[in-house]
Design a protein around this motif. Structure first.
Motif, PDB file in Angstrom:
ATOM      1  N   GLY A  80       0.485  -1.335  -0.230  1.00 22.93           N
ATOM      2  CA  GLY A  80       0.155  -0.128   0.051  1.00 22.93           C
ATOM      3  C   GLY A  80       0.787   1.191  -0.039  1.00 22.93           C
ATOM      4  O   GLY A  80       0.350   2.156   0.365  1.00 22.93           O
ATOM      5  N   LEU A  81       1.662   0.874   0.241  1.00 26.00           N
ATOM      6  CA  LEU A  81       2.860   2.668  -0.402  1.00 26.00           C
ATOM      7  C   LEU A  81       2.375   3.004  -1.601  1.00 26.00           C
ATOM      8  O   LEU A  81       2.542   2.842  -2.904  1.00 26.00           O
ATOM      9  N   PRO A  82       1.529   4.517  -1.102  1.00 24.60           N
ATOM     10  CA  PRO A  82       1.350   4.900  -2.572  1.00 24.60           C
ATOM     11  C   PRO A  82       2.623   5.636  -3.415  1.00 24.60           C
ATOM     12  O   PRO A  82       3.916   5.952  -3.239  1.00 24.60           O
ATOM     13  N   VAL A  83       2.449   5.147  -4.809  1.00 26.00           N
ATOM     14  CA  VAL A  83       3.518   5.172  -5.938  1.00 26.00           C
ATOM     15  C   VAL A  83       2.606   6.704  -6.710  1.00 26.00           C
ATOM     16  O   VAL A  83       2.007   6.411  -6.891  1.00 26.00           O
ATOM     17  N   ILE A  84       3.706   7.426  -7.826  1.00 22.91           N
ATOM     18  CA  ILE A  84       3.608   7.928  -8.348  1.00 22.91           C
ATOM     19  C   ILE A  84       4.215   7.787 -10.094  1.00 22.91           C
ATOM     20  O   ILE A  84       5.076   7.288 -10.005  1.00 22.91           O
ATOM     21  N   ARG A  85       3.758   6.890 -10.678  1.00 20.50           N
ATOM     22  CA  ARG A  85       4.371   5.822 -12.235  1.00 20.50           C
ATOM     23  C   ARG A  85       4.038   6.741 -13.303  1.00 20.50           C
ATOM     24  O   ARG A  85       3.425   7.139 -13.349  1.00 20.50           O
ATOM     25  N   THR A  86       5.130   7.462 -13.404  1.00 20.04           N
ATOM     26  CA  THR A  86       5.386   7.664 -14.982  1.00 20.04           C
ATOM     27  C   THR A  86       5.913   7.225 -16.340  1.00 20.04           C
ATOM     28  O   THR A  86       7.327   6.921 -16.258  1.00 20.04           O
ATOM     29  N   GLY A  87       4.719   6.274 -16.551  1.00 22.09           N
ATOM     30  CA  GLY A  87       5.924   5.354 -17.688  1.00 22.09           C
ATOM     31  C   GLY A  87       6.543   4.253 -16.700  1.00 22.09           C
ATOM     32  O   GLY A  87       6.149   4.129 -15.593  1.00 22.09           O
ATOM     33  N   ARG A  88       7.477   4.178 -16.935  1.00 25.99           N
ATOM     34  CA  ARG A  88       8.297   3.007 -16.154  1.00 25.99           C
ATOM     35  C   ARG A  88       8.769   3.915 -14.370  1.00 25.99           C
ATOM     36  O   ARG A  88       9.451   3.304 -13.539  1.00 25.99           O
ATOM     37  N   LEU A  89       9.362   4.757 -15.000  1.00 27.13           N
ATOM     38  CA  LEU A  89      10.032   6.138 -13.705  1.00 27.13           C
ATOM     39  C   LEU A  89       8.905   5.654 -12.410  1.00 27.13           C
ATOM     40  O   LEU A  89       7.533   5.586 -12.888  1.00 27.13           O
ATOM     41  N   VAL A  90       8.858   5.127 -11.154  1.00 28.46           N
ATOM     42  CA  VAL A  90       8.424   5.335 -10.213  1.00 28.46           C
ATOM     43  C   VAL A  90       8.755   6.365  -9.344  1.00 28.46           C
ATOM     44  O   VAL A  90       9.781   6.802  -8.791  1.00 28.46           O
ATOM     45  N   ARG A  91       7.576   7.416  -8.247  1.00 29.57           N
ATOM     46  CA  ARG A  91       8.193   8.761  -7.705  1.00 29.57           C
ATOM     47  C   ARG A  91       7.598   8.121  -6.419  1.00 29.57           C
ATOM     48  O   ARG A  91       6.433   8.017  -6.595  1.00 29.57           O
ATOM     49  N   PHE A  92       7.835   9.041  -5.492  1.00 30.86           N
ATOM     50  CA  PHE A  92       7.269   8.861  -3.972  1.00 30.86           C
ATOM     51  C   PHE A  92       6.795  10.547  -3.426  1.00 30.86           C
ATOM     52  O   PHE A  92       8.157  11.364  -3.741  1.00 30.86           O
ATOM     53  N   ARG A  93       5.637  10.653  -2.676  1.00 28.23           N
ATOM     54  CA  ARG A  93       5.794  12.042  -2.042  1.00 28.23           C
ATOM     55  C   ARG A  93       6.199  11.424  -1.004  1.00 28.23           C
ATOM     56  O   ARG A  93       5.961  10.566  -0.044  1.00 28.23           O
TER      57      ARG A  93
END
Length: 64
Positions: free
Chosen positions: A33-46
Motif C-alpha cells: 500500500g505504499l503510494p506511488v506515482i508512476r510516469t511511464g517506467r519511472l516510479v516516484r514517491f511523495r
C-alpha cells in the motif's frame, strides 16, 4: 509543475529514508500500500506519503 516534480523522492531516496538495502522490500511495501506515482517506467514517491506509510507500519508492528 516542475517544482512539484522536484519534490518527489526516487526509489533510492525512499530506501535511504527507510534504511532498506533491498529493492525487493520497496516493491513489497508498494504491494502493501505504499503510494506511488508512476510516469511511464519511472516510479516516484511523495515524501509525506512515505513518512506516513512507514510510521503507520511501525505503529502497527508495535501493537502486535
Amino acid at each position: 509543475m516542475l517544482n512539484q516534480q522536484s519534490q518527489l523522492w526516487t526509489e533510492k531516496q525512499v530506501r535511504e529514508y527507510a534504511q532498506i538495502k533491498s529493492r525487493n522490500k520497496i516493491y513489497n511495501a508498494i504491494a502493501e500500500g505504499l503510494p506511488v506515482i508512476r510516469t511511464g517506467r519511472l516510479v516516484r514517491f511523495r515524501p509525506e506519503s512515505v513518512v506516513a506509510f512507514f510510521e503507520g507500519k511501525e505503529q502497527s508492528e508495535a501493537a502486535n
